[in-house]
Design a protein around this motif. Structure first.
Motif, short mmCIF file in Angstrom:
data_model
loop_
_atom_site.label_atom_id
_atom_site.label_comp_id
_atom_site.label_asym_id
_atom_site.label_seq_id
_atom_site.Cartn_x
_atom_site.Cartn_y
_atom_site.Cartn_z
N VAL A 116 -7.60 8.01 -2.65
CA VAL A 116 -7.80 6.82 -3.48
C VAL A 116 -6.58 6.60 -4.36
CG1 VAL A 116 -9.21 5.77 -5.30
CG2 VAL A 116 -10.30 7.13 -3.49
N CYS A 117 -6.12 5.37 -4.44
CA CYS A 117 -4.97 5.05 -5.29
C CYS A 117 -5.29 3.81 -6.13
CB CYS A 117 -3.73 4.80 -4.45
SG CYS A 117 -2.20 4.68 -5.44
N ASN A 118 -4.68 3.75 -7.30
CA ASN A 118 -4.88 2.61 -8.19
C ASN A 118 -3.84 1.53 -8.00
OD1 ASN A 118 -2.98 4.49 -9.24
ND2 ASN A 118 -3.11 3.54 -11.26
N LEU A 119 -2.90 1.73 -7.07
CA LEU A 119 -1.87 0.73 -6.78
C LEU A 119 -1.87 0.42 -5.29
CD1 LEU A 119 1.18 2.03 -8.90
CD2 LEU A 119 -0.55 0.35 -9.56
N ALA A 120 -1.21 -0.66 -4.93
CA ALA A 120 -1.01 -1.02 -3.53
C ALA A 120 0.47 -1.37 -3.36
CB ALA A 120 -1.89 -2.20 -3.13
N CYS A 121 1.29 -0.34 -3.24
CA CYS A 121 2.75 -0.51 -3.21
C CYS A 121 3.20 -1.06 -1.85
CB CYS A 121 3.45 0.81 -3.48
SG CYS A 121 3.06 1.50 -5.10
N ALA A 122 4.24 -1.87 -1.89
CA ALA A 122 4.74 -2.51 -0.68
C ALA A 122 5.27 -1.49 0.31
CB ALA A 122 5.83 -3.52 -1.03
N PHE A 123 5.83 -0.39 -0.18
CA PHE A 123 6.44 0.60 0.71
C PHE A 123 5.42 1.58 1.29
CE2 PHE A 123 6.61 2.24 -3.60
CZ PHE A 123 6.07 3.49 -3.45
N CYS A 124 4.18 1.54 0.79
CA CYS A 124 3.16 2.50 1.22
C CYS A 124 2.16 1.82 2.14
CB CYS A 124 2.43 3.07 -0.01
SG CYS A 124 1.07 4.19 0.41
N PRO A 125 1.83 2.41 3.29
CA PRO A 125 0.91 1.77 4.23
C PRO A 125 -0.55 1.89 3.82
CG PRO A 125 1.56 3.90 5.07
CD PRO A 125 2.36 3.68 3.81
N GLY A 126 -0.85 2.76 2.86
CA GLY A 126 -2.25 2.99 2.52
C GLY A 126 -2.97 3.67 3.67
N THR A 127 -4.28 3.66 3.62
CA THR A 127 -5.07 4.30 4.67
C THR A 127 -6.32 3.50 4.95
OG1 THR A 127 -6.19 6.34 5.35
CG2 THR A 127 -6.27 5.79 3.01
N GLU A 128 -6.80 3.57 6.18
CA GLU A 128 -8.04 2.92 6.58
C GLU A 128 -9.22 3.89 6.55
OE1 GLU A 128 -7.13 1.35 10.40
OE2 GLU A 128 -5.60 -0.04 9.65
N ARG A 129 -8.95 5.12 6.11
CA ARG A 129 -10.03 6.11 6.06
C ARG A 129 -10.98 5.84 4.90
NH1 ARG A 129 -7.64 10.69 4.49
NH2 ARG A 129 -5.51 9.87 4.33
N ARG A 130 -12.15 6.39 4.99
CA ARG A 130 -13.15 6.24 3.92
C ARG A 130 -12.60 6.88 2.64
NH1 ARG A 130 -19.02 8.54 5.09
NH2 ARG A 130 -18.89 6.80 6.58
N PRO A 131 -12.70 6.19 1.50
CA PRO A 131 -12.22 6.76 0.24
C PRO A 131 -12.96 8.06 -0.09
CG PRO A 131 -12.66 4.41 0.00
CD PRO A 131 -13.23 4.82 1.32
#
Length: 278
Positions: free
Chosen positions: A15-30
C-alpha cells in the motif's frame, strides 16, 4: 546446496499513499504483513542473508506496527535497509532513528512529483531534518533523485535546496555525492519497469535475480527480484514452503541458467529495461 543471498527484498506492505509517475504500482490485493507472519517469514530467511530491504511495492512507513517489525528483525539478527518516499518522516522518523536493526534509509526525493498540494520546501525540510538526526544516530542515509530523463526541473530545484542544507563542496562517492557524514545524494536515470503488457526488448540481458537476491511479497510469494511488482514470476510461497525447495524448482533453475548465458527465459524479464544496464 544452500544459497546465500546478499539481500532479500521483504515487502511489509504493498500500500502506498502516492501514485508516482515512475512507479508502476501493483494490481495485487492491498495488504500488510502481520507481526506474526513477519516473524514466520524471518524464521525461514534466518541464516540466508544479513540484509533485509523493507521494499518492493508500497510505503513501509504506513505499516501500523513498524516498531514491532524492527524489534523482531533485531532479535533474529537482521540488518534492515528501508526505502521511503519521505512523506511520513515527520510522523514516523523517530521510529527509524531509534531502531537498532536499521542500517540504512533511502529517501526517494523524486516522489514529491506525486505529492499533490505539497510544498517542496516543507517536504525537503522534513527530509533534511530527519536525515541529519538519523545520521547523528549512526544510520546511513541516501537521498535519491532517480529522475534523470524526464524530471530534470524538479531535480534542479531539489538540488538547490539541498545545497542550502548541506553547503558544498561535496565529495565524490562511487555513485554520487557525499554531502556530509553518513549522508549521500545518489542520482539515477529512469528506466522501463518489467511489465507483461510492455514491448519485448529481446532475450539478451543479465540480472542478479535469484543469484544474490530474491523478493518476498507481503503474502509470502517469492519472486526473483525487487521489480516483479505484480508477482508475475511466482516461484513459491514462503509461508507454505522452504526457501531451498522454492529455489530448486525447475522454473527457478531455468531462470538462473538463462541469465548465466545472458538470456532472459521469462517473458517478464524480456520487458525489463533495468536488466539492460548489465
Amino acid at each position: 546446496m544452500t544459497v546465500m543471498l546478499k539481500r532479500v527484498y521483504l515487502e511489509i506492505t504493498n500500500v502506498c499513499n502516492l501514485a508516482c509517475a515512475f512507479c508502476p504500482g501493483t494490481e495485487r490485493r492491498p495488504g500488510f504483513v502481520s507481526v506474526e507472519d513477519f516473524r514466520r517469514l524471518l524464521m525461514k530467511l534466518q541464516g540466508r542473508t544479513e540484509y533485509l530491504y523493507f521494499h518492493l511495492m508500497g510505503e513501509p512507513l504506513l505499516h501500523p506496527q513498524l516498531e514491532a517489525l524492527f524489534s523482531i528483525a533485531q532479535e533474529l539478527g537482521f540488518r534492515v535497509i528501508l526505502t521511503t518516499n519521505g512523506t511520513r518522516l515527520s510522523e514516523k522518523g523517530h521510529i527509524l532513528t531509534e531502531a537498532v536493526a536499521l542500517h540504512k534509509v533511502n529517501v526517494s526525493l523524486q516522489s514529491f512529483e506525486a505529492n499533490d498540494g505539497g510544498v517542496l520546501e516543507d517536504y525537503l525540510a522534513a527530509c533534511v531534518s530527519f536525515v541529519k538526526e538519523a545520521a547523528a544516530a549512526g544510520k546511513l542515509c541516501e537521498l535519491r533523485l532517480w529522475n534523470q530523463g524526464g524530471l530534470e526541473t524538479l531535480n534542479d530545484r531539489i538540488r538547490g535546496l539541498l545545497e542550502a542544507a548541506f553547503p558544498p563542496p561535496w565529495s565524490n562517492s562511487r555513485t554520487g555525492k557525499k554531502m556530509s557524514e553518513r549522508v549521500w545524494l545518489e542520482p539515477g536515470e529512469t528506466f522501463s519497469w518489467p511489465d507483461l503488457r510492455a514491448g519485448d526488448l529481446g532475450e539478451s540481458c543479465f540480472c542478479y535475480g535469484l543469484r544474490d537476491q530474491i523478493g518476498v511479497l507481503c503474502d509470502g510469494t517469492v519472486v526473483p527480484c525487487c521489480l516483479d511488482h505484480n508477482g508475475d514470476i511466482a516461484l513459491g510461497n514462503l509461508f507454505t514452503q522452504e526457501l531451498d525447495d522454492i529455489l530448486s524448482t525447475e522454473r527457478a533453475k531455468q531462470l538462473v541458467d538463462g541469465f548465466s548465458r545472458r538470456r532472459a527465459v521469462e517473458p517478464l524479464c524480456r520487458t525489463c529495461g533495468y536488466a539492460r544496464r548489465f
